[in-house]
Design a protein around this motif. Structure first.
Motif, PDB file in Angstrom:
ATOM      1  N   SER A   1      14.069  10.789   6.349  1.00  0.00           N
ATOM      2  CA  SER A   1      14.974   9.654   6.547  1.00  0.00           C
ATOM      3  C   SER A   1      14.215   8.395   6.955  1.00  0.00           C
ATOM      4  O   SER A   1      14.513   7.290   6.499  1.00  0.00           O
ATOM      5  CB  SER A   1      16.011   9.999   7.619  1.00  0.00           C
ATOM      6  OG  SER A   1      16.835   8.894   7.909  1.00  0.00           O
ATOM      7  N   ALA A   2      13.203   8.563   7.811  1.00  0.00           N
ATOM      8  CA  ALA A   2      12.446   7.413   8.308  1.00  0.00           C
ATOM      9  C   ALA A   2      11.501   6.853   7.254  1.00  0.00           C
ATOM     10  O   ALA A   2      11.288   5.633   7.185  1.00  0.00           O
ATOM     11  CB  ALA A   2      11.656   7.810   9.557  1.00  0.00           C
ATOM     12  N   GLN A   3      10.912   7.719   6.417  1.00  0.00           N
ATOM     13  CA  GLN A   3       9.945   7.278   5.402  1.00  0.00           C
ATOM     14  C   GLN A   3      10.265   7.938   4.058  1.00  0.00           C
ATOM     15  O   GLN A   3       9.539   8.818   3.582  1.00  0.00           O
ATOM     16  CB  GLN A   3       8.522   7.646   5.855  1.00  0.00           C
ATOM     17  CG  GLN A   3       8.043   6.953   7.109  1.00  0.00           C
ATOM     18  CD  GLN A   3       7.881   5.453   6.907  1.00  0.00           C
ATOM     19  OE1 GLN A   3       7.590   4.991   5.800  1.00  0.00           O
ATOM     20  NE2 GLN A   3       8.073   4.693   7.984  1.00  0.00           N
ATOM     21  N   PRO A   4      11.352   7.526   3.423  1.00  0.00           N
ATOM     22  CA  PRO A   4      11.790   8.187   2.183  1.00  0.00           C
ATOM     23  C   PRO A   4      10.826   8.020   1.009  1.00  0.00           C
ATOM     24  O   PRO A   4      10.844   8.824   0.079  1.00  0.00           O
ATOM     25  CB  PRO A   4      13.139   7.516   1.891  1.00  0.00           C
ATOM     26  CG  PRO A   4      13.065   6.184   2.579  1.00  0.00           C
ATOM     27  CD  PRO A   4      12.268   6.430   3.815  1.00  0.00           C
ATOM     28  N   ASN A   5       9.977   7.001   1.047  1.00  0.00           N
ATOM     29  CA  ASN A   5       9.068   6.752  -0.072  1.00  0.00           C
ATOM     30  C   ASN A   5       7.663   7.301   0.150  1.00  0.00           C
ATOM     31  O   ASN A   5       6.795   7.139  -0.709  1.00  0.00           O
ATOM     32  CB  ASN A   5       8.984   5.243  -0.342  1.00  0.00           C
ATOM     33  CG  ASN A   5      10.320   4.650  -0.744  1.00  0.00           C
ATOM     34  OD1 ASN A   5      11.062   5.251  -1.513  1.00  0.00           O
ATOM     35  ND2 ASN A   5      10.641   3.484  -0.212  1.00  0.00           N
ATOM     36  N   ALA A   6       7.449   7.930   1.286  1.00  0.00           N
ATOM     37  CA  ALA A   6       6.112   8.428   1.602  1.00  0.00           C
ATOM     38  C   ALA A   6       5.844   9.759   0.905  1.00  0.00           C
ATOM     39  O   ALA A   6       6.764  10.543   0.637  1.00  0.00           O
ATOM     40  CB  ALA A   6       5.960   8.595   3.113  1.00  0.00           C
ATOM     41  N   ASP A   7       4.573   9.984   0.619  1.00  0.00           N
ATOM     42  CA  ASP A   7       4.114  11.272   0.113  1.00  0.00           C
ATOM     43  C   ASP A   7       3.829  12.153   1.323  1.00  0.00           C
ATOM     44  O   ASP A   7       2.809  11.966   2.003  1.00  0.00           O
ATOM     45  CB  ASP A   7       2.851  11.072  -0.730  1.00  0.00           C
ATOM     46  CG  ASP A   7       2.196  12.392  -1.118  1.00  0.00           C
ATOM     47  OD1 ASP A   7       2.930  13.368  -1.325  1.00  0.00           O
ATOM     48  OD2 ASP A   7       0.949  12.434  -1.203  1.00  0.00           O
ATOM     49  N   ILE A   8       4.725  13.088   1.611  1.00  0.00           N
ATOM     50  CA  ILE A   8       4.593  13.945   2.796  1.00  0.00           C
ATOM     51  C   ILE A   8       3.880  15.231   2.411  1.00  0.00           C
ATOM     52  O   ILE A   8       4.275  15.910   1.464  1.00  0.00           O
ATOM     53  CB  ILE A   8       5.970  14.251   3.411  1.00  0.00           C
ATOM     54  CG1 ILE A   8       6.686  12.944   3.775  1.00  0.00           C
ATOM     55  CG2 ILE A   8       5.815  15.123   4.655  1.00  0.00           C
ATOM     56  CD1 ILE A   8       8.123  13.135   4.235  1.00  0.00           C
TER      57      ILE A   8
ATOM     58  N   THR B   1      -2.792  10.999  -1.487  1.00  0.00           N
ATOM     59  CA  THR B   1      -2.934  10.013  -2.558  1.00  0.00           C
ATOM     60  C   THR B   1      -2.695   8.585  -2.096  1.00  0.00           C
ATOM     61  O   THR B   1      -2.949   7.635  -2.841  1.00  0.00           O
ATOM     62  CB  THR B   1      -1.964  10.331  -3.703  1.00  0.00           C
ATOM     63  OG1 THR B   1      -0.615  10.313  -3.183  1.00  0.00           O
ATOM     64  CG2 THR B   1      -2.249  11.712  -4.291  1.00  0.00           C
ATOM     65  N   GLY B   2      -2.199   8.414  -0.884  1.00  0.00           N
ATOM     66  CA  GLY B   2      -1.839   7.089  -0.399  1.00  0.00           C
ATOM     67  C   GLY B   2      -3.033   6.245   0.011  1.00  0.00           C
ATOM     68  O   GLY B   2      -4.095   6.768   0.365  1.00  0.00           O
ATOM     69  N   ASP B   3      -2.846   4.928  -0.039  1.00  0.00           N
ATOM     70  CA  ASP B   3      -3.869   4.010   0.466  1.00  0.00           C
ATOM     71  C   ASP B   3      -3.968   4.095   1.982  1.00  0.00           C
ATOM     72  O   ASP B   3      -5.016   3.830   2.568  1.00  0.00           O
ATOM     73  CB  ASP B   3      -3.529   2.569   0.067  1.00  0.00           C
ATOM     74  CG  ASP B   3      -3.410   2.403  -1.435  1.00  0.00           C
ATOM     75  OD1 ASP B   3      -4.304   2.896  -2.151  1.00  0.00           O
ATOM     76  OD2 ASP B   3      -2.418   1.791  -1.884  1.00  0.00           O
ATOM     77  N   ILE B   4      -2.851   4.438   2.599  1.00  0.00           N
ATOM     78  CA  ILE B   4      -2.778   4.617   4.049  1.00  0.00           C
ATOM     79  C   ILE B   4      -2.338   6.045   4.331  1.00  0.00           C
ATOM     80  O   ILE B   4      -1.447   6.574   3.660  1.00  0.00           O
ATOM     81  CB  ILE B   4      -1.783   3.616   4.678  1.00  0.00           C
ATOM     82  CG1 ILE B   4      -2.293   2.183   4.501  1.00  0.00           C
ATOM     83  CG2 ILE B   4      -1.557   3.924   6.161  1.00  0.00           C
ATOM     84  CD1 ILE B   4      -1.266   1.131   4.885  1.00  0.00           C
TER      85      ILE B   4
ATOM     86  N   PRO C   1       0.825  -1.205   0.000  1.00  0.00           N
ATOM     87  CA  PRO C   1       0.000   0.000   0.000  1.00  0.00           C
ATOM     88  C   PRO C   1       0.865   1.264   0.000  1.00  0.00           C
ATOM     89  O   PRO C   1       1.919   1.313   0.641  1.00  0.00           O
ATOM     90  CB  PRO C   1      -0.803  -0.116   1.304  1.00  0.00           C
ATOM     91  CG  PRO C   1      -0.745  -1.552   1.674  1.00  0.00           C
ATOM     92  CD  PRO C   1       0.571  -2.051   1.167  1.00  0.00           C
ATOM     93  N   SER C   2       0.424   2.267  -0.741  1.00  0.00           N
ATOM     94  CA  SER C   2       1.137   3.543  -0.759  1.00  0.00           C
ATOM     95  C   SER C   2       0.828   4.334   0.511  1.00  0.00           C
ATOM     96  O   SER C   2      -0.227   4.166   1.122  1.00  0.00           O
ATOM     97  CB  SER C   2       0.749   4.346  -2.004  1.00  0.00           C
ATOM     98  OG  SER C   2      -0.663   4.510  -2.068  1.00  0.00           O
ATOM     99  N   LEU C   3       1.749   5.189   0.899  1.00  0.00           N
ATOM    100  CA  LEU C   3       1.655   5.901   2.173  1.00  0.00           C
ATOM    101  C   LEU C   3       1.712   7.406   1.975  1.00  0.00           C
ATOM    102  O   LEU C   3       2.575   7.924   1.270  1.00  0.00           O
ATOM    103  CB  LEU C   3       2.790   5.462   3.104  1.00  0.00           C
ATOM    104  CG  LEU C   3       2.945   6.241   4.424  1.00  0.00           C
ATOM    105  CD1 LEU C   3       1.728   6.020   5.315  1.00  0.00           C
ATOM    106  CD2 LEU C   3       4.233   5.811   5.139  1.00  0.00           C
ATOM    107  N   SER C   4       0.770   8.093   2.610  1.00  0.00           N
ATOM    108  CA  SER C   4       0.801   9.552   2.692  1.00  0.00           C
ATOM    109  C   SER C   4       0.931   9.948   4.153  1.00  0.00           C
ATOM    110  O   SER C   4       0.324   9.326   5.036  1.00  0.00           O
ATOM    111  CB  SER C   4      -0.468  10.173   2.111  1.00  0.00           C
ATOM    112  OG  SER C   4      -0.533  10.012   0.714  1.00  0.00           O
ATOM    113  N   ILE C   5       1.716  10.970   4.413  1.00  0.00           N
ATOM    114  CA  ILE C   5       1.869  11.505   5.766  1.00  0.00           C
ATOM    115  C   ILE C   5       1.356  12.942   5.755  1.00  0.00           C
ATOM    116  O   ILE C   5       1.835  13.773   4.991  1.00  0.00           O
ATOM    117  CB  ILE C   5       3.329  11.464   6.239  1.00  0.00           C
ATOM    118  CG1 ILE C   5       3.838  10.024   6.250  1.00  0.00           C
ATOM    119  CG2 ILE C   5       3.467  12.091   7.628  1.00  0.00           C
ATOM    120  CD1 ILE C   5       5.320   9.887   6.554  1.00  0.00           C
ATOM    121  N   VAL C   6       0.363  13.213   6.587  1.00  0.00           N
ATOM    122  CA  VAL C   6      -0.268  14.531   6.636  1.00  0.00           C
ATOM    123  C   VAL C   6       0.066  15.203   7.960  1.00  0.00           C
ATOM    124  O   VAL C   6      -0.149  14.625   9.035  1.00  0.00           O
ATOM    125  CB  VAL C   6      -1.794  14.416   6.470  1.00  0.00           C
ATOM    126  CG1 VAL C   6      -2.473  15.758   6.723  1.00  0.00           C
ATOM    127  CG2 VAL C   6      -2.138  13.894   5.081  1.00  0.00           C
TER     128      VAL C   6
END
Length: 292
Positions: A30-37, A80-83, A6-11
């Motif tokens: 650094s902790a979540q380099p692939n997340a959409d922040i 845009t993330g699933d999570i 699942p893709s991840l977004s951080i809001v």
């Protein structure tokens, strides 16, 4: 064939957190380099937006402060993330704990909340206030709630977005979203976290916002678990009516107006509870039709 991860977004809602963002953003990347922040700038007057842009973080700005809950709604709509992971921009939440939230979510939960340990609360008053809110909300939902007001949580976007219209614009989005998930039978879990001390002054006023939280819990209880609120109130009125009736009969052999009032109030409260239950069922019928 293995399922796609699942893709991840951080809001992150943000209001004048420039100093905290300088330290937090590098740790988060650094902790979540692939997340959409995604940072929601809620009308900041400092350099919050500029610092985010320096780190390549997407920023959505409100023209003026609309509130923490409004920022959450803006973030959820644009994520845009699933999570979606929601966290504060004030440095209280450790980016390394995000992975722990995600591991727990992968066990089959739809929301995982970072429950602050008792030592994490800023003061004894806040600790006591949160304990009271947790107990009251647990009673309303019939589920154990370990931290009702924690803003650090991971959710499945498809479920969370169903309840955006319910969320208030102020500081109580965690309260509403948690109780909404419980009412919809969406599994919620908690993991213990140690929240750091924020730099700068908190935006939450203990007395003012505490009263708002209390009122919101009652409103949510009336909307999601009406009979848990109305039935005890009805029983209490009826019992007081019986006591008053017995006292009046023993002292003067009459049936008092006070007893009549309490009996009638008991019936009306009970009927209000039944009506609220029906409204609640209709309210959730539309939500349950959304694809899960």
């Amino acid at each position: 064939m293995a399922k796609n991860k699942p893709s991840l977004s951080i809001v992150m809602p943000c209001l004048n957190e420039a100093e905290n963002l300088k330290t937090l953003l590098p740790q988060l990347i650094s902790a979540q380099p692939n997340a959409d922040i995604l940072v929601i700038d809620d009308g900041s007057t400092d350099a919050s937006k500029a610092i985010c842009e320096q780190h390549g973080i997407k920023v959505i700005s409100h023209p003026h402060s609309l509130g923490n809950g409004a920022s959450i709604k803006t973030g959820a709509r644009n994520a845009t993330g699933d999570i979606i992971v929601f966290m504060d921009a004030d440095g209280q939440h450790d980016p390394d704990d995000i992975e722990r939230l995600l591991y727990k979510l992968a066990e089959g939960y739809d929301m995982v909340v970072g429950a602050r340990q008792s030592s994490s609360h800023a003061s004894t008053k806040r600790k006591l206030g949160n304990a009271i809110f947790n107990k009251l909300a647990s009673f309303m939902t019939g589920q154990k709630i370990e931290d009702l007001t924690s803003g650090f949580r991971a959710v499945r976007a498809q479920h969370f977005k169903k309840f955006l219209y319910l969320l208030p614009n102020g500081f109580s989005y965690p309260t509403t979203s948690t109780m909404a998930f419980f009412r919809s039978a969406l599994p919620v879990a908690y993991i213990p976290i140690k929240a750091g001390k924020r730099e700068g002054k908190s935006k939450i006023k203990l007395l003012k916002d505490g009263l708002r939280f209390f009122i919101i819990i009652l409103k949510i209880g009336a909307l999601f678990s009406p009979m848990r609120l109305f039935l005890p109130a009805s029983v209490v009125c009826f019992l007081f009516g019986v006591i008053n009736h017995i006292d009046s009969y023993l002292s003067s052999g009459t049936f008092s107006n006070g007893s009549l009032f309490l009996y009638v109030a008991s019936v009306f409260i009970f009927l209000m509870g039944i009506l609220s239950e029906q409204i609640s069922s209709l309210h959730y019928r539309n939500s349950e039709n959304v694809d899960s």
